[in-house]
Scaffold this motif. Structure first.
Motif, short mmCIF file in Angstrom:
data_model
loop_
_atom_site.label_atom_id
_atom_site.label_comp_id
_atom_site.label_asym_id
_atom_site.label_seq_id
_atom_site.Cartn_x
_atom_site.Cartn_y
_atom_site.Cartn_z
N CYS A 68 0.85 -0.94 0.17
CA CYS A 68 0.11 0.15 0.49
C CYS A 68 0.96 1.12 0.14
O CYS A 68 0.40 2.22 -0.71
N ALA A 69 2.02 1.21 0.57
CA ALA A 69 2.58 2.85 0.77
C ALA A 69 3.08 2.90 -0.59
O ALA A 69 3.89 3.67 -0.70
N SER A 70 3.24 1.74 -1.99
CA SER A 70 3.99 2.12 -2.72
C SER A 70 2.84 2.25 -3.81
O SER A 70 3.55 1.94 -5.27
N CYS A 71 2.15 2.60 -3.19
CA CYS A 71 0.85 2.44 -4.52
C CYS A 71 0.40 4.09 -4.36
O CYS A 71 -0.29 4.98 -3.56
N GLN A 72 -0.40 4.60 -5.27
CA GLN A 72 -0.60 5.53 -5.86
C GLN A 72 -1.81 5.99 -4.79
O GLN A 72 -2.22 7.30 -4.84
N LEU A 73 -2.76 5.12 -4.69
CA LEU A 73 -3.73 4.92 -4.25
C LEU A 73 -3.88 5.53 -2.74
O LEU A 73 -4.58 6.13 -1.89
N PHE A 74 -2.98 5.09 -2.24
CA PHE A 74 -2.02 5.20 -0.90
C PHE A 74 -2.18 7.41 -0.46
O PHE A 74 -1.54 7.70 -1.25
N GLN A 75 -2.38 8.06 0.61
CA GLN A 75 -2.09 8.50 0.89
C GLN A 75 -1.32 9.33 1.81
O GLN A 75 -1.59 10.02 2.21
N GLY A 76 -0.81 8.42 2.88
CA GLY A 76 0.11 8.29 3.79
C GLY A 76 1.44 8.30 3.45
O GLY A 76 1.37 8.62 2.57
N GLY A 77 3.07 8.33 4.34
CA GLY A 77 3.50 8.12 3.29
C GLY A 77 4.30 7.41 3.23
O GLY A 77 3.84 6.19 3.95
N PRO A 78 4.65 7.69 2.81
CA PRO A 78 5.89 6.02 2.05
C PRO A 78 5.91 5.28 3.67
O PRO A 78 6.72 4.22 3.23
N LYS A 79 6.76 5.61 4.80
CA LYS A 79 7.19 4.88 5.96
C LYS A 79 6.48 4.80 6.89
O LYS A 79 6.15 3.56 8.10
N ASP A 80 4.75 5.11 6.27
CA ASP A 80 3.43 5.57 7.63
C ASP A 80 3.18 3.93 7.98
O ASP A 80 3.47 3.14 6.28
N ALA A 81 2.78 3.62 8.69
CA ALA A 81 2.80 2.39 8.87
C ALA A 81 1.19 2.29 8.43
O ALA A 81 0.66 0.66 8.42
N ALA A 82 0.39 2.92 8.40
CA ALA A 82 -0.94 2.87 8.26
C ALA A 82 -1.06 4.18 7.24
O ALA A 82 -0.78 4.87 7.87
N GLY A 83 -2.75 4.48 6.51
CA GLY A 83 -2.70 5.75 6.01
C GLY A 83 -3.85 5.25 5.46
O GLY A 83 -4.42 4.37 5.03
N PRO A 84 -4.08 6.77 5.36
CA PRO A 84 -5.67 6.58 4.52
C PRO A 84 -5.94 6.20 2.52
O PRO A 84 -4.13 6.42 2.15
N CYS A 85 -6.88 5.64 2.25
CA CYS A 85 -6.85 5.01 1.16
C CYS A 85 -7.47 5.53 -0.04
O CYS A 85 -9.32 5.55 0.80
N SER A 86 -7.77 6.15 -1.56
CA SER A 86 -8.64 6.72 -1.63
C SER A 86 -9.15 5.49 -1.99
O SER A 86 -11.16 5.85 -2.18
#
Ligand code: SF4
Length: 107
Positions: A68-86
């Motif tokens: 997810c961290a390397s996905c275009q739809l991930f809205q968190g930072g590249p090293k975040d353990a979790a984040g929003p997805c569009s």
């Protein structure tokens, strides 16, 4: 009370209310629940919290480097353990997760 004083009082109150809303917003975002693998839409897209647990027979295009961290739809930072997805509004996806909608982050 003069009309100008009323207008000034109203503006002061509006400014204070806006400041309260802005200060609450980050806490509300941080409190977004994590996306469960059992969520019906997550099941439909083959979402897993750990990209290493994806069934490669079912998803032959999956590669372990895809997260997810390397996905275009991930809205968190590249090293975040979790984040929003569009795709999953109001939920947090795992940075090390994956689903079949994975799209390589541009750049
Ligand atoms: Fe993760 Fe991308 Fe799927 Fe969202 S679309 S769950 S960021 S792989």
């Amino acid at each position: 009370m003069s009309p100008s004083l009323n207008r000034r009082t109203l503006l002061l109150h509006a400014g204070g209310a806006a400041a309260v809303l802005l200060s609450v917003q980050p806490a509300a975002r941080a409190a977004a629940p994590k996306l469960e693998e059992s969520d019906p839409m997550a099941v439909g897209l083959g979402y897993r919290e750990d990209t290493h647990k994806v069934d490669d027979k079912k998803f032959p295009k999956h590669a372990e480097a895809q997260t997810c961290a390397s996905c275009q739809l991930f809205q968190g930072g590249p090293k975040d353990a979790a984040g929003p997805c569009s795709l999953f509004a109001g939920k947090q996806v795992a940075g090390g997760g994956w689903c079949s909608a994975w799209t390589k982050k541009a750049g």
